[in-house]
Design a protein around this motif. Structure first.
Motif, PDB file in Angstrom:
ATOM      1  N   ILE A   1      33.009 -56.982  72.232  1.00  0.00           N
ATOM      2  CA  ILE A   1      33.560 -55.635  71.980  1.00  0.00           C
ATOM      3  C   ILE A   1      32.654 -54.367  72.436  1.00  0.00           C
ATOM      4  N   ALA A   2      31.180 -54.879  72.649  1.00  0.00           N
ATOM      5  CA  ALA A   2      30.092 -54.044  72.838  1.00  0.00           C
ATOM      6  C   ALA A   2      30.128 -53.286  74.261  1.00  0.00           C
TER       7      ALA A   2
ATOM      8  N   MET B   1      27.946 -46.754  73.778  1.00  0.00           N
ATOM      9  CA  MET B   1      27.540 -45.972  72.356  1.00  0.00           C
ATOM     10  C   MET B   1      28.194 -45.948  71.030  1.00  0.00           C
ATOM     11  N   PHE B   2      29.593 -46.093  71.605  1.00  0.00           N
ATOM     12  CA  PHE B   2      30.444 -46.275  70.218  1.00  0.00           C
ATOM     13  C   PHE B   2      30.597 -47.757  69.889  1.00  0.00           C
ATOM     14  N   ALA B   3      30.905 -48.838  70.622  1.00  0.00           N
ATOM     15  CA  ALA B   3      31.289 -50.010  70.466  1.00  0.00           C
ATOM     16  C   ALA B   3      30.041 -50.655  69.963  1.00  0.00           C
TER      17      ALA B   3
ATOM     18  N   MET C   1      37.018 -48.927  60.646  1.00  0.00           N
ATOM     19  CA  MET C   1      37.266 -47.783  60.113  1.00  0.00           C
ATOM     20  C   MET C   1      35.831 -46.614  59.969  1.00  0.00           C
ATOM     21  N   LEU C   2      35.033 -47.443  59.374  1.00  0.00           N
ATOM     22  CA  LEU C   2      33.880 -46.789  59.319  1.00  0.00           C
ATOM     23  C   LEU C   2      33.151 -46.132  60.630  1.00  0.00           C
ATOM     24  N   ALA C   3      33.246 -47.080  61.619  1.00  0.00           N
ATOM     25  CA  ALA C   3      32.761 -46.596  63.063  1.00  0.00           C
ATOM     26  C   ALA C   3      33.485 -45.323  63.717  1.00  0.00           C
TER      27      ALA C   3
END
Length: 592
Positions: free
Chosen positions: A243-244, A277-279, A563-565
């Motif tokens: 997923i990264a 940057m998100f994953a 959910m936190l991310a």
């Protein structure tokens, strides 16, 4: 009756393929609209995917036949969807991954990290998980698992063998001491005392034999438990690591393609840099939490012991012997060859070019140079194809005429390139390319027929729920659905519907599409949920209940992590608290 049942079960795929289209026909007859015809195709494909009546890629070809016949889209438009920019990004990324695998660079990375972490139980699991997650960011999750699990099994077998040898040596020493003590008895010829001593010795021998058997059973049980934990840690880390990066797993590319398909004016909001940057922090957090959970489940709560603190000398010996296996495997690879160095340099160049192309927070090398009227001419696919082409041009060995110590009369030989087409065709999963194309064709058909807009309007009552509640429901639904069907099929079916729903209730489409995409990789509960799970299960140590127990908790942990991310660093990265102009331009409703 039994014979008829056996024949029916054996030919069930033929029966399902014949009966399903007929059973769904009332939908076309009762609702003779374009939306219903598109819905018929989507439902039919979803059922074929879930039941695996045909290979997934074959089912993905349905739109080429059915969309033109039902006047949803013409054949040229449908076929154009099967080789878009995202497909080329996928093909280029896999070519680079194939080169990494072909020259064993991934094995060198894995063994090097394991040399650093060592073989203490908790650190050993952490080492394998970190290596697997890193490799699956760049190469196939299936290939990573297939490579890492045999290495893990070899290390664990050596640990177990060392433990057995240590126990056997200790038992032999005890028997020798016991025999020596019996021979050293007093010289008195008291028969009753000798008989009593022999009886006591026999009882002691029986007790020690039973104790030894108990210890062996305990060792076998501990070994089996550790093997289960290690197998699950590798297959779970492969799914989590994917997923990264945008190219790490196929659902990420499906999401990228759907965004460009449904919102062509999205200003390239999802690119390699923004996704990473998100994953990447999400992946790291989920990886750490999964490591802690697997450690608790399979090693227990004694963290001091899990980290190898306060262990006895025998345990240290067996750990040293297991560590020697990793050292020997690493020595077999020898020093880095020219081909490995070349692939490493090209790989690093690819990552740098991806990150600096158009990072968003600053101008990139392609921001102004390859832009016209706000449209970027260069994409991530352009970069990866450039690097792939270089791999077909750069030789895999240093040419002889450039070597100082070349033989005087060396025969002229043509050095093969880093990559050749035969290797690519053998390892390239072309079925996934077709599957991706089928997903894009479905999304285009839903848009052209008006089905997406209709579904979005039907889901409008969800605006009465709070946005976090909507995201939580979506994550749980997708994480459950992906256990039973392909994660590519899951994202293909859900993303267009969720995008329309977000438009209808004036939510940023990324707010629901990002969590949906990440949740599609949370397939931890069943062996059939994803290929890495199946590979781990094939070694025979795991039972379905083991995977279900570990995976059910990890699914919930994964949903909460997502959910936190999305509600922390996801909001500023993608500006999720505003409904974007690029979504409003194609929305039937006006959102301000």
């Amino acid at each position: 009756m039994t014979a008829v049942l056996k024949v029916t079960v054996a030919h069930r795929n033929y029966l399902i393929a014949l009966l399903l289209p007929l059973l769904l026909l009332p939908l076309l007859l009762v609702i003779p609209t374009k939306e219903a015809r598109c819905g018929y195709v989507i439902i039919l494909m979803a059922l074929f995917w879930c039941m695996e009546v045909l290979p997934l890629a074959v089912t993905a070809l349905f739109p080429v036949l059915l969309f033109p016949l039902m006047n949803i889209m013409d054949s040229t438009t449908v076929c154009r969807e099967y080789l878009k920019d995202t497909n080329m990004l996928f093909i280029g990324g896999l070519m680079v991954a194939i080169a990494v695998e072909h020259w064993n660079l991934h094995k060198r990375i894995a063994l090097r990290v394991l040399l650093i972490t060592g073989v203490r139980p908790a650190l050993l699991i952490m080492g394998f998980m970190s290596v697997t997650a890193f490799l699956s960011m760049w190469i196939s999750n299936t290939a990573t698992t297939a490579m890492m699990i045999p290495i893990a099994q070899a290390v664990l077998q050596q640990l177990h063998k060392s433990e057995q040898e240590t126990s056997s040596a200790g038992q032999v020493a005890e028997n020798v001491n016991q025999a020596f003590e019996l021979q050293e008895g007093p010289d008195k010829s008291d028969t009753s005392q000798e008989t009593r001593k022999q009886d006591n010795g026999h009882v002691l021998t029986v007790e020690k034999e039973e104790k030894r058997e108990d210890e062996q059973q305990l060792q076998e049980k501990k070994h089996l438990t550790l093997c289960k934990g290690m197998s699950l840690s590798v297959c779970y880390a492969a799914s989590i690591g994917g997923i990264a990066t945008l190219t790490g797993t196929t659902p990420n590319l499906v999401m990228k393609g759907q965004m460009d398909q449904l919102f062509p004016k999205n200003n390239n909001v999802v690119n390699f840099a923004s996704w990473f940057m998100f994953a990447f922090p999400t992946m790291l957090l989920l990886l750490v939490l999964s490591w802690v959970w697997l450690q608790i489940m399979f090693l227990g709560f004694d963290f001091r012991k899990n980290f190898g603190c306060g262990i006895n000398a025998a345990a240290k010996v067996k750990q040293q012997m297991a560590y020697k296996i990793i050292v020997d495997e690493h020595k077999k690879l020898g020093s880095m060859k020219f081909s490995e160095i070349a692939v490493t340099v090209l790989f690093l160049l690819l990552v740098v070019l991806w990150f600096t192309r158009d990072p968003g927070f600053m101008p990139g090398w392609a921001t102004n140079s390859f832009n016209k009227n706000g449209q970027s001419y260069v994409t991530d696919a352009t970069v990866v194809i450039f690097i792939s082409l270089l791999m077909f041009l750069i030789p895999s060995e240093m040419p002889m005429y450039l070597c100082r110590n070349r033989p005087q009369q060396a025969q002229l030989q043509v050095v093969p390139a880093l990559l050749d087409w035969k290797t690519v065709t053998e390892k390239m999963p072309w079925n996934i390319v077709i599957l991706l194309g089928g997903g894009f064709a479905l999304a285009k058909g839903s848009e052209e027929s008006g089905l997406s807009s209709w579904l979005g309007g039907e889901l409008a009552p969800l605006e009465n729920l709070s946005p976090p509640a909507i995201v939580l429901l979506v994550c749980l639904l997708v994480a459950t659905f992906t256990e039973c069907t392909s994660n590519v099929a899951t994202t293909t079916l859900f993303l267009p519907v969720l995008a329309s729903m977000a438009q209808a209730i004036c939510l940023n489409p990324l707010y629901v599409m990002l969590p949906c995409t990440l949740s599609a990789s949370l397939a931890f509960m069943l062996p059939v949920a994803t290929p890495p799970n199946a590979i781990a299960f094939s070694y025979g140590q795991l039972k379905v209940i083991d995977m279900a127990k570990a995976g059910s908790v990890l699914n919930l942990v994964g949903v909460l992590t997502i959910m936190l991310a999305i509600h922390t660093w996801g909001f500023p990265l993608f500006n999720l608290n505003h409904f974007p102009v690029w979504a409003n331009s194609s929305s039937p409703a006006s959102c301000n």
